[in-house]
Design a protein around this motif. Structure first.
Motif, mmCIF file in Angstrom:
data_model
loop_
_atom_site.group_PDB
_atom_site.id
_atom_site.type_symbol
_atom_site.label_atom_id
_atom_site.label_comp_id
_atom_site.label_asym_id
_atom_site.label_seq_id
_atom_site.Cartn_x
_atom_site.Cartn_y
_atom_site.Cartn_z
ATOM 1 N N ALA A 1 -6.390 -6.055 2.211
ATOM 2 C CA ALA A 1 -5.336 -6.328 1.239
ATOM 3 C C ALA A 1 -5.485 -5.502 -0.037
ATOM 4 N N GLY A 2 -6.745 -5.229 -0.443
ATOM 5 C CA GLY A 2 -6.985 -4.583 -1.727
ATOM 6 C C GLY A 2 -6.377 -3.199 -1.848
ATOM 7 N N GLY A 3 -6.680 -2.329 -0.877
ATOM 8 C CA GLY A 3 -6.147 -0.971 -0.933
ATOM 9 C C GLY A 3 -4.632 -0.956 -0.915
ATOM 10 N N LEU A 4 -4.047 -1.788 -0.052
ATOM 11 C CA LEU A 4 -2.587 -1.858 0.046
ATOM 12 C C LEU A 4 -1.981 -2.392 -1.243
ATOM 13 N N LEU A 5 -2.590 -3.430 -1.801
ATOM 14 C CA LEU A 5 -2.068 -4.043 -3.024
ATOM 15 C C LEU A 5 -2.101 -3.060 -4.192
ATOM 16 N N GLY A 6 -3.215 -2.341 -4.351
ATOM 17 C CA GLY A 6 -3.315 -1.373 -5.434
ATOM 18 C C GLY A 6 -2.261 -0.286 -5.330
ATOM 19 N N ALA A 7 -2.050 0.231 -4.109
ATOM 20 C CA ALA A 7 -1.072 1.296 -3.896
ATOM 21 C C ALA A 7 0.355 0.800 -4.147
ATOM 22 N N VAL A 8 0.650 -0.415 -3.677
ATOM 23 C CA VAL A 8 1.999 -0.972 -3.843
ATOM 24 C C VAL A 8 2.311 -1.206 -5.316
ATOM 25 N N ILE A 9 1.366 -1.762 -6.069
ATOM 26 C CA ILE A 9 1.599 -2.017 -7.495
ATOM 27 C C ILE A 9 1.850 -0.713 -8.235
ATOM 28 N N VAL A 10 1.036 0.313 -7.952
ATOM 29 C CA VAL A 10 1.231 1.607 -8.610
ATOM 30 C C VAL A 10 2.600 2.181 -8.280
#
Length: 442
Positions: A384-393
């Motif tokens: 979830a972390g990598g996906l969440l960071g990319a989506v927020i950016v």
């Protein structure tokens, strides 16, 4: 008062290195699926990046089965058999995924279905072998050696990834489907054989450092999960693992784009920046492993200090990156990223060392089941972390139209999460197990 004599001295330093070799083999095989095949799908075959990203997320989701495999290894007499079986499934899944990737150069849905099956097997194999391996470390390594054992195993895993990436990269050019199949097969076969040699006779020639409770041997899977959930410290440590690993993984997919957008770095320069970060991680791992072992042996303390230092250090370095997003090239980015890697390495190894220490504390749950629960929590956080960071950016860049504010926000969120993880860690007893060989009051 009855004196309880030690069962054995457990696994020695050479045995720990041998288990680290198995960890390196797992890392080398997984690298092919999560890194090499990802690049081939997107670049060579022009497949949408969402496809490999979805497959990697799927392999993390499958690792929710870790508690089940860990519990089964607790019930068996030999954890090595679970490690070997998991490695075999991992190898098969990786080779199936390579075949599926090669077939994607054509048309049809069959290659996608085959890839889903392959990545499911990869997730199962990593979950089975990795959980049993950590349980073996937890049950056969003495308390004062556990911080160093965590550092050795994780450092060797990173080394396995680096070596496999270097070798496969060297022999893949000029790229062809035949070369991909041959190189992947050689890496998988070599890693599997090295792991088999490293495991040979290791468990047979050593004994657990603590008695395995009868209640653990006879517990059902539901009893095991209930025991872990109702154990306040185990539950709190699960929260810590999830929060810290979510923060740890959020910058995975955005650090290099950050360097490109805000600092105008070329792809080669941003790749070198990633190398600076990994150098810091390795140094941090070694510092936490050596320092943790000396501290534990001398003062009998747990890993909480190292975890809190690593989390607060990570938060400070991420706060620095947040400031860097406003200052731009005037900021010492390389030093900041190296510091982030150093703090990440300290916290990661200290967290694994704490896992090894807490794993034997269950009343109805053994090392494998407890490691499985924490491993599942880590897998969810990583996925979830990598996906969440990319989506927020992406969303903030689209909404606000300013790159620096988008990255600044995510780094600030990560820093806050690391501080939250440090807060959770301060309330967790990182080790409650009584060392064997001491006088026990009855």
């Amino acid at each position: 008062m009855i004196q309880v004599s030690p069962i054995s001295h457990g696994i020695g330093w050479f045995g720990i290195v041998r288990l680290g070799t198995v960890q390196a083999a797992i890392g080398a095989i997984v690298m092919l699926a999560t890194s090499l095949l990802n690049r081939v799908m997107v670049v060579e075959y022009a497949i949408a990046a969402a496809v490999p990203a979805g497959l990697v997320a799927w392999h993390y989701a499958v690792q929710l089965s870790r508690p089940f495999w860990g519990h089964n290894s607790d019930q068996s007499e030999h954890r090595s058999s679970w490690i070997i079986a998991g490695l075999g499934i991992l190898a098969l899944g990786t080779l199936l995924s390579v075949d599926a990737t090669i077939m994607m150069s054509g048309q049809g849905i069959f290659p996608i279905i085959l890839a889903v099956v392959g990545f499911a097997l990869i997730g199962l194999g990593v979950g089975m072998s990795g959980t049993a391996l950590l349980a073996l470390l937890a049950s056969r390594v003495s308390l004062e050696r556990k911080p160093a054992a965590a550092a050795i195993s994780w450092t060797m895993m990173v080394a396995g990834i680096v070596v496999a990436a270097g070798v496969s990269g060297a022999y893949l050019d000029p790229f062809s489907e035949a070369r991909l199949a041959i190189v992947a097969s050689v890496v998988v076969l070599t890693a599997f054989c090295l792991a088999m040699v490293a495991l040979r006779g290791l468990e047979k020639n050593s004994q657990p450092v603590a008695h395995r409770k009868l209640s653990v041997k006879n517990a059902s899977f539901n009893d095991v999960l209930s025991d872990i959930w109702h154990d306040k410290q185990a539950r709190r440590f699960t929260y810590f693992v999830f929060i810290s690993m979510l923060a740890y993984s959020m910058q995975d997919l955005i650090l290099e784009p950050f360097a490109g957008f805000v600092f105008q770095m070329t792809p080669g320069q941003s790749t070198q920046l990633a190398g600076v970060q990994h150098s810091g991680i390795l140094l941090g791992m070694l510092i936490a492993g050596l320092g943790g072992s000396v501290y534990t042996k001398r003062f009998g303390e747990n890993h909480k200090l190292w975890i809190v230092v690593g989390c607060i250090g990570s938060a400070l370095m991420l706060a620095g990156l947040s400031v860097a997003a406003s200052m731009g090239q005037a900021w010492p980015l390389n030093a900041n990223v190296f510091g982030l890697g150093l703090a990440n390495g300290v916290f990661a190894v200290a967290a694994v060392g704490a896992m090894l220490g807490l794993a034997s504390d269950g009343q109805n749950s053994g090392e494998g089941a407890r490691m499985g629960v924490w491993g599942a929590s880590q897998a969810i956080a990583f996925g979830a972390g990598g996906l969440l960071g990319a989506v927020i950016v992406d969303q903030l860049r689209n909404i606000m139209g300013r790159d620096n504010i988008a990255f600044q926000t995510v780094f600030a969120i990560e820093a806050a999460m690391f501080l939250m993880a440090a807060l959770v860690a301060t309330g967790t007893a990182m080790h409650r197990q009584k060392p064997i060989g001491k006088a026990v009051q009855l």
